[in-house]
Design a protein around this motif. Structure first.
Motif, PDB file in Angstrom:
ATOM      1  N   ALA A  14       0.818  -1.213   0.000  1.00 19.81           N
ATOM      2  CA  ALA A  14       0.000   0.000   0.000  1.00 19.81           C
ATOM      3  C   ALA A  14       0.850   1.261   0.000  1.00 19.81           C
ATOM      4  N   LYS A  15       2.108   1.153   0.447  1.00 24.69           N
ATOM      5  CA  LYS A  15       2.997   2.314   0.532  1.00 24.69           C
ATOM      6  C   LYS A  15       3.918   2.444  -0.678  1.00 24.69           C
ATOM      7  N   MET A  16       3.889   1.478  -1.581  1.00 27.16           N
ATOM      8  CA  MET A  16       4.780   1.523  -2.744  1.00 27.16           C
ATOM      9  C   MET A  16       4.245   2.499  -3.774  1.00 27.16           C
ATOM     10  N   THR A  17       5.080   3.424  -4.217  1.00 29.97           N
ATOM     11  CA  THR A  17       4.684   4.429  -5.199  1.00 29.97           C
ATOM     12  C   THR A  17       5.550   4.315  -6.449  1.00 29.97           C
ATOM     13  N   GLY A  18       4.974   4.676  -7.565  1.00 26.48           N
ATOM     14  CA  GLY A  18       5.708   4.671  -8.825  1.00 26.48           C
ATOM     15  C   GLY A  18       5.835   3.309  -9.473  1.00 26.48           C
ATOM     16  N   VAL A  19       5.298   2.283  -8.826  1.00 25.39           N
ATOM     17  CA  VAL A  19       5.336   0.924  -9.357  1.00 25.39           C
ATOM     18  C   VAL A  19       3.991   0.270  -9.101  1.00 25.39           C
ATOM     19  N   THR A  20       3.705  -0.778  -9.855  1.00 22.31           N
ATOM     20  CA  THR A  20       2.541  -1.616  -9.587  1.00 22.31           C
ATOM     21  C   THR A  20       2.947  -2.701  -8.603  1.00 22.31           C
ATOM     22  N   ALA A  21       2.300  -2.745  -7.468  1.00 20.30           N
ATOM     23  CA  ALA A  21       2.699  -3.670  -6.408  1.00 20.30           C
ATOM     24  C   ALA A  21       1.996  -5.016  -6.552  1.00 20.30           C
ATOM     25  N   ARG A  22       2.747  -6.062  -6.262  1.00 18.12           N
ATOM     26  CA  ARG A  22       2.208  -7.415  -6.180  1.00 18.12           C
ATOM     27  C   ARG A  22       2.640  -8.014  -4.838  1.00 18.12           C
ATOM     28  N   ILE A  23       1.829  -8.913  -4.306  1.00 16.99           N
ATOM     29  CA  ILE A  23       2.171  -9.646  -3.095  1.00 16.99           C
ATOM     30  C   ILE A  23       2.773 -10.986  -3.515  1.00 16.99           C
ATOM     31  N   PHE A  24       3.989 -11.258  -3.024  1.00 19.00           N
ATOM     32  CA  PHE A  24       4.624 -12.534  -3.352  1.00 19.00           C
ATOM     33  C   PHE A  24       5.403 -13.034  -2.143  1.00 19.00           C
ATOM     34  N   PRO A  25       5.137 -14.291  -1.771  1.00 22.13           N
ATOM     35  CA  PRO A  25       4.189 -15.243  -2.342  1.00 22.13           C
ATOM     36  C   PRO A  25       2.747 -14.807  -2.071  1.00 22.13           C
ATOM     37  N   GLY A  26       1.862 -15.213  -2.947  1.00 23.74           N
ATOM     38  CA  GLY A  26       0.451 -14.891  -2.804  1.00 23.74           C
ATOM     39  C   GLY A  26      -0.209 -14.677  -4.148  1.00 23.74           C
ATOM     40  N   ASP A  27       0.094 -13.556  -4.802  1.00 23.23           N
ATOM     41  CA  ASP A  27      -0.496 -13.278  -6.109  1.00 23.23           C
ATOM     42  C   ASP A  27       0.072 -14.226  -7.168  1.00 23.23           C
ATOM     43  N   ASP A  28      -0.719 -14.488  -8.185  1.00 25.60           N
ATOM     44  CA  ASP A  28      -0.260 -15.285  -9.327  1.00 25.60           C
ATOM     45  C   ASP A  28       0.480 -14.349 -10.292  1.00 25.60           C
ATOM     46  N   LEU A  29       1.789 -14.551 -10.417  1.00 21.98           N
ATOM     47  CA  LEU A  29       2.601 -13.665 -11.251  1.00 21.98           C
ATOM     48  C   LEU A  29       2.979 -14.289 -12.594  1.00 21.98           C
ATOM     49  N   ALA A  30       2.359 -15.394 -12.960  1.00 26.86           N
ATOM     50  CA  ALA A  30       2.725 -16.072 -14.208  1.00 26.86           C
ATOM     51  C   ALA A  30       2.533 -15.152 -15.408  1.00 26.86           C
ATOM     52  N   GLN A  31       1.462 -14.365 -15.413  1.00 25.83           N
ATOM     53  CA  GLN A  31       1.217 -13.470 -16.540  1.00 25.83           C
ATOM     54  C   GLN A  31       2.250 -12.354 -16.584  1.00 25.83           C
ATOM     55  N   ASP A  32       2.618 -11.837 -15.416  1.00 28.78           N
ATOM     56  CA  ASP A  32       3.658 -10.802 -15.374  1.00 28.78           C
ATOM     57  C   ASP A  32       4.984 -11.344 -15.901  1.00 28.78           C
ATOM     58  N   VAL A  33       5.319 -12.579 -15.540  1.00 31.14           N
ATOM     59  CA  VAL A  33       6.549 -13.193 -16.047  1.00 31.14           C
ATOM     60  C   VAL A  33       6.486 -13.308 -17.562  1.00 31.14           C
ATOM     61  N   ALA A  34       5.339 -13.695 -18.082  1.00 30.82           N
ATOM     62  CA  ALA A  34       5.189 -13.871 -19.527  1.00 30.82           C
ATOM     63  C   ALA A  34       5.293 -12.549 -20.276  1.00 30.82           C
ATOM     64  N   GLU A  35       4.842 -11.465 -19.661  1.00 27.86           N
ATOM     65  CA  GLU A  35       4.797 -10.171 -20.343  1.00 27.86           C
ATOM     66  C   GLU A  35       6.055  -9.339 -20.159  1.00 27.86           C
ATOM     67  N   ALA A  36       6.843  -9.616 -19.150  1.00 32.82           N
ATOM     68  CA  ALA A  36       7.977  -8.759 -18.823  1.00 32.82           C
ATOM     69  C   ALA A  36       9.073  -8.846 -19.880  1.00 32.82           C
ATOM     70  N   THR A  37       9.644  -7.686 -20.210  1.00 36.75           N
ATOM     71  CA  THR A  37      10.805  -7.669 -21.106  1.00 36.75           C
ATOM     72  C   THR A  37      12.101  -7.796 -20.313  1.00 36.75           C
ATOM     73  N   HIS A  38      12.060  -7.356 -19.050  1.00 37.53           N
ATOM     74  CA  HIS A  38      13.229  -7.400 -18.172  1.00 37.53           C
ATOM     75  C   HIS A  38      12.779  -7.838 -16.786  1.00 37.53           C
ATOM     76  N   ILE A  39      13.552  -8.704 -16.155  1.00 37.57           N
ATOM     77  CA  ILE A  39      13.177  -9.258 -14.855  1.00 37.57           C
ATOM     78  C   ILE A  39      14.395  -9.213 -13.933  1.00 37.57           C
ATOM     79  N   LEU A  40      14.204  -8.690 -12.729  1.00 35.71           N
ATOM     80  CA  LEU A  40      15.259  -8.661 -11.724  1.00 35.71           C
ATOM     81  C   LEU A  40      14.824  -9.491 -10.529  1.00 35.71           C
ATOM     82  N   ILE A  41      15.671 -10.442 -10.133  1.00 35.78           N
ATOM     83  CA  ILE A  41      15.406 -11.273  -8.965  1.00 35.78           C
ATOM     84  C   ILE A  41      16.267 -10.758  -7.823  1.00 35.78           C
TER      85      ILE A  41
END
Length: 282
Positions: free
Chosen positions: A36-63
């Protein structure tokens, strides 16, 4: 471009600020309160939210999420999604702890990985899992082995001012360090010059004993240098003591020669001086 960040912490926030302003950024956190406090980005809860679609759509991924109980939490949930994904670049933030103890000797990316702690062993195993995805599925994975991280709000000044700083001295003990802004520029340089499967040490040019860094911070503040305490006599938590079980000097030649990086803060003197100046400006 769409950047997906797993683990929105100190280093990944600096990277998110450094990417082009027109990039879409999705970043994960563990708690709804933090989301709720994150600004300038779209926040996801992990573990919890299903991020498979985000992984499929991302051009760049940082772990930036570390191992949890010896396992990589991202691969535990999303290995199949990554195996099928086609991003342009994937970065995994590891640690120079994968090299173990070298009694103050130099290590580079060709040095065998011989961790001496459970944390280091977990990082080596996780690096291997991510590189398996590169070898087996062509996922463009890049490994970044970070030295001790410092930056705004994370430096020695607060402890020195409070009088709680300690100059613990252990013979032949040296650490390498890196400023978060240099981490961000290394990641951007890798995106500009991708080399899937590569590993990079991310650190400055000047490995140094920790007591020297505390002394310099005190000098900058115009405060007395804390007295030296022999390691054998120092009261420390098991976690704190474990950091002194490894001593090495980390070579950063590869980020300069292959990625063309010119460090913003090539040593702790320039880094700490800049941090204090920024504090004064604020």
């Amino acid at each position: 471009m769409k950047l997906l960040i797993f683990g929105y912490g100190f280093s990944s926030k600096a990277f998110a600020k450094a990417v082009p302003s027109d990039w879409e950024i999705v970043a994960t956190t563990r708690s709804p309160e933090k989301a709720a406090k994150m600004t300038g980005v779209t926040a996801r809860i992990f573990p919890g939210d299903d991020l498979a679609q985000d992984v499929a759509e991302a051009t760049h991924i940082l772990i930036s999420a570390g191992p949890d109980q010896g396992r990589d939490p991202v691969l535990a949930e999303l290995r199949d999604a990554f195996a099928a994904a086609k991003p342009e670049w994937v970065g995994y933030l590891s640690t120079t702890g994968v090299y173990g103890d070298h009694q103050g000797g130099w290590v580079d990316e060709q040095t065998p990985l011989t961790p001496t702690s459970e944390r280091g062993e977990a990082r080596v195993a996780t690096e291997g899992e991510w590189l398996d995805l590169y070898r087996e599925h062509g996922l463009p994975v890049h490994i970044f082995r970070l030295a001790g991280i410092y930056g705004p709000g994370r430096g020695p000044f607060a402890k020195v001012r409070s009088g709680n700083a300690r100059r613990i001295v252990k013979k032949n003990q040296v650490f390498s360090r890196t400023h978060i802004d240099d981490i961000a520029q290394v990641l951007l340089a890798s995106i500009a010059r991708p080399n899937p499967g590569a590993a990079y040490n991310v650190c400055d040019d000047q490995p140094a004993p920790p007591q020297d860094v505390i002394a310099y911070a005190a000098e900058l503040l115009g405060l007395p240098v804390p007295p030296a305490i022999p390691f054998e006599d120092a009261e420390m938590t098991p976690m704190g003591r474990s950091f002194y079980s490894e001593s090495k000097r980390v070579d950063n030649t590869r980020i300069k020669e292959e990625l063309g990086v010119k460090l913003l803060y090539p040593d702790y003197h320039t880094g700490l001086t800049a941090l204090l100046s920024a504090e004064s400006d604020r």
